[in-house]
Scaffold this motif. Structure first.
Motif, mmCIF file in Angstrom:
data_model
loop_
_atom_site.group_PDB
_atom_site.id
_atom_site.type_symbol
_atom_site.label_atom_id
_atom_site.label_comp_id
_atom_site.label_asym_id
_atom_site.label_seq_id
_atom_site.Cartn_x
_atom_site.Cartn_y
_atom_site.Cartn_z
ATOM 1 N N THR A 107 0.818 -1.215 0.000
ATOM 2 C CA THR A 107 0.000 0.000 0.000
ATOM 3 C C THR A 107 0.852 1.266 0.000
ATOM 4 O O THR A 107 0.321 2.355 -0.226
ATOM 5 N N ASP A 108 2.156 1.122 0.212
ATOM 6 C CA ASP A 108 3.065 2.275 0.142
ATOM 7 C C ASP A 108 4.461 1.740 -0.179
ATOM 8 O O ASP A 108 5.194 1.305 0.710
ATOM 9 N N THR A 109 4.833 1.799 -1.461
ATOM 10 C CA THR A 109 6.121 1.229 -1.855
ATOM 11 C C THR A 109 7.306 2.046 -1.359
ATOM 12 O O THR A 109 8.436 1.551 -1.352
ATOM 13 N N SER A 110 7.062 3.289 -0.949
ATOM 14 C CA SER A 110 8.178 4.067 -0.386
ATOM 15 C C SER A 110 8.516 3.609 1.035
ATOM 16 O O SER A 110 9.641 3.782 1.493
ATOM 17 N N ARG A 111 7.538 2.992 1.704
ATOM 18 C CA ARG A 111 7.781 2.461 3.046
ATOM 19 C C ARG A 111 8.108 0.970 3.022
ATOM 20 O O ARG A 111 8.815 0.474 3.899
ATOM 21 N N TYR A 112 7.541 0.263 2.037
ATOM 22 C CA TYR A 112 7.837 -1.165 1.862
ATOM 23 C C TYR A 112 7.887 -1.417 0.368
ATOM 24 O O TYR A 112 6.862 -1.555 -0.297
ATOM 25 N N GLN A 113 9.107 -1.440 -0.167
ATOM 26 C CA GLN A 113 9.316 -1.735 -1.587
ATOM 27 C C GLN A 113 9.621 -3.225 -1.712
ATOM 28 O O GLN A 113 10.685 -3.682 -1.340
ATOM 29 N N PRO A 114 8.681 -4.035 -2.229
ATOM 30 C CA PRO A 114 8.859 -5.484 -2.204
ATOM 31 C C PRO A 114 9.755 -6.020 -3.298
ATOM 32 O O PRO A 114 9.835 -5.481 -4.400
ATOM 33 N N VAL A 115 10.423 -7.123 -2.971
ATOM 34 C CA VAL A 115 11.148 -7.941 -3.931
ATOM 35 C C VAL A 115 10.704 -9.379 -3.702
ATOM 36 O O VAL A 115 10.514 -9.809 -2.562
ATOM 37 N N VAL A 116 10.510 -10.127 -4.779
ATOM 38 C CA VAL A 116 10.045 -11.502 -4.676
ATOM 39 C C VAL A 116 10.912 -12.394 -5.550
ATOM 40 O O VAL A 116 11.279 -12.015 -6.666
ATOM 41 N N THR A 117 11.275 -13.554 -5.022
ATOM 42 C CA THR A 117 12.046 -14.533 -5.793
ATOM 43 C C THR A 117 11.384 -15.901 -5.675
ATOM 44 O O THR A 117 10.766 -16.224 -4.655
ATOM 45 N N ILE A 118 11.519 -16.689 -6.741
ATOM 46 C CA ILE A 118 11.028 -18.068 -6.757
ATOM 47 C C ILE A 118 12.242 -18.977 -6.900
ATOM 48 O O ILE A 118 13.065 -18.789 -7.805
ATOM 49 N N ASN A 169 13.676 0.214 5.996
ATOM 50 C CA ASN A 169 12.966 1.328 6.605
ATOM 51 C C ASN A 169 12.650 1.029 8.055
ATOM 52 O O ASN A 169 12.366 -0.104 8.432
ATOM 53 N N SER A 170 12.693 2.039 8.871
ATOM 54 C CA SER A 170 12.441 1.845 10.299
ATOM 55 C C SER A 170 10.979 1.499 10.531
ATOM 56 O O SER A 170 10.087 1.917 9.786
ATOM 57 N N ALA A 171 10.729 0.686 11.543
ATOM 58 C CA ALA A 171 9.368 0.288 11.882
ATOM 59 C C ALA A 171 8.724 1.380 12.715
ATOM 60 O O ALA A 171 8.933 1.489 13.912
ATOM 61 N N SER A 172 7.971 2.232 12.087
ATOM 62 C CA SER A 172 7.292 3.321 12.793
ATOM 63 C C SER A 172 5.820 3.294 12.420
ATOM 64 O O SER A 172 5.375 2.450 11.647
#
Length: 385
Positions: A107-118, A169-172
């Motif tokens: 919902t916010d890629t600036s706070r959590y930018q995901p990476v996925v690997t298989i 990113n810090s957990a805030s």
């Protein structure tokens, strides 16, 4: 320094940096799927379409408690070259060859930018995807062709999916939620198994059974039969639907059967085989006659057969050297037939012996009862064949 040692050093440094997260971010209770060995198993995928998947929500309270360990750098995600942070792990059982797609949204890629690997069962990366940072609706997508276990390997094959954030990113407060979507499309057609009848008679129902047909991923959707036989010089095809059907062949010969099975991902398998239809049943024949009187030149017989037959008759009389009748007569259909047959001469007073054989169109023979008749009295006897 050798290249292999350099790569190992980079991995170790990456893990070390990841583990040096601020103390405020460390949590005491990581999620149950925090490591590869405790990956959350994804079951009940429909395997019918990449647009129909299974969502796994990951709340902020879950991913913020996730940790980074040595397994996260083995191997490093190829699309980032960095280990990432706060990884969660998933496992997908692969029943047969398919395409697997994993999509991660934040919902916010600036706070959590995901990476996925298989990763495949040998721990080799087969797909990697990263989401664009700061772009609304951006997702990390990884799509791979996946295969079942080889002979002698544990079944089903287990592919592992790792989801992490790129930046530490810090957990805030106000942290985003993450959704991991798993979708798959079966690309393997069904494996057809048919139980067909052994001896097949014309005009007799027989069963064709394909209920043991298997499709391990999406499942069997439909079965369609085509039965083709030649009649009057033309191919005639009749259709049946369902895995288990009854069918009646109308004629003898080698006839074609085609079965098409479709799975729920719309993969098709076709199986074509031949059914040999052969009439081996002797006709059921009832034969009777009207005793001729002396001087008669005709013999009246009555024939009732279960099918069309060729009846060969022999009529002899005591005191005659030559038969009064030796002929073959065809009776069509299964209705009673009464026929007056001319003799080669007039009947005398000696005993008459009347018998013969009936053959159907396939050549199966049934002997007729033998009659011994006194033409003077009209009395006689019959003996079953």
């Amino acid at each position: 320094m050798p290249r292999r040692a350099l790569i190992r050093l980079v991995r170790l440094l990456a893990v070390a940096c990841a583990c040096l997260a601020p103390a405020a971010a460390a949590q005491a209770q990581p999620p149950t799927n925090d490591t590869k060995t405790t990956a959350q198993v994804i079951t009940s995928l429909p395997w019918t379409s990449l647009s129909l998947g299974q969502d796994v929500p990951v709340g902020a309270a879950d991913w913020t408690d996730a940790t980074t360990g040595p397994e996260d750098a083995d191997p490093l995600p190829s699309c980032t070259g960095a280990v990432g942070f706060r990884s969660t792990w998933y496992a997908v059982p692969i029943p047969e060859a398919a395409v697997l797609r994993v999509t991660v949204s934040s919902t916010d890629t600036s706070r959590y930018q995901p990476v996925v690997t298989i990763l495949d069962p040998s721990n080799q990366e087969v797909a990697c995807g990263v989401a664009a940072i700061g772009k609304a609706g951006a997702t990390a997508n990884a799509t791979a062709y996946v295969t079942p276990a080889a002979a002698g390997q544990p079944s089903p094959a287990m592919y592992v999916v790792r989801v992490a954030q790129i930046l530490n990113n810090s957990a805030s407060g106000g942290l985003p939620n993450v959704i991991v979507n798993f979708a798959g499309r079966d690309v393997t057609p069904p494996h057809i198994v048919v139980h067909s009848p052994g001896k097949v008679q014309p005009k007799t129902p027989v069963e064709y059974n394909a209920e043991d047909t298997k499709d391990l991923a999406s499942g069997v959707l439909s079965a369609h039969w085509e039965f083709t036989e030649k009649r009057d010089g033309h191919n005639v095809t009749r259709l049946r639907d369902g895995p288990r059907v009854n069918f009646t062949w109308l004629s003898q010969g080698a006839h074609d059967v085609t079965l098409t099975v479709t799975d729920r991902a719309l993969n098709e398998s076709m199986y074509r085989f031949t059914t040999v239809v052969q009439d081996t049943v002797r006709p059921d024949v009832k034969f009777s006659l009207r005793p001729p009187a002396p001087g008669a030149h005709r013999l009246r017989i009555i024939v009732k057969a279960s099918e069309s037959v060729h009846v060969r008759l022999l009529v002899t009389q005591v005191g005659r050297r030559k038969p009064l009748l030796r002929t073959t007569i065809t009776f069509w259909g299964d209705s009673p037939h009464s026929r007056s047959i001319p003799l080669t001469g007039g009947v005398r007073k000696g005993l008459l012996v009347i018998g013969g054989v009936a053959r159907d169109l396939a050549g199966n023979a049934t002997s007729l009862p033998q009659f011994v008749v006194d033409p003077v009295t009209g009395q006689g006897t019959s003996a079953s064949p």
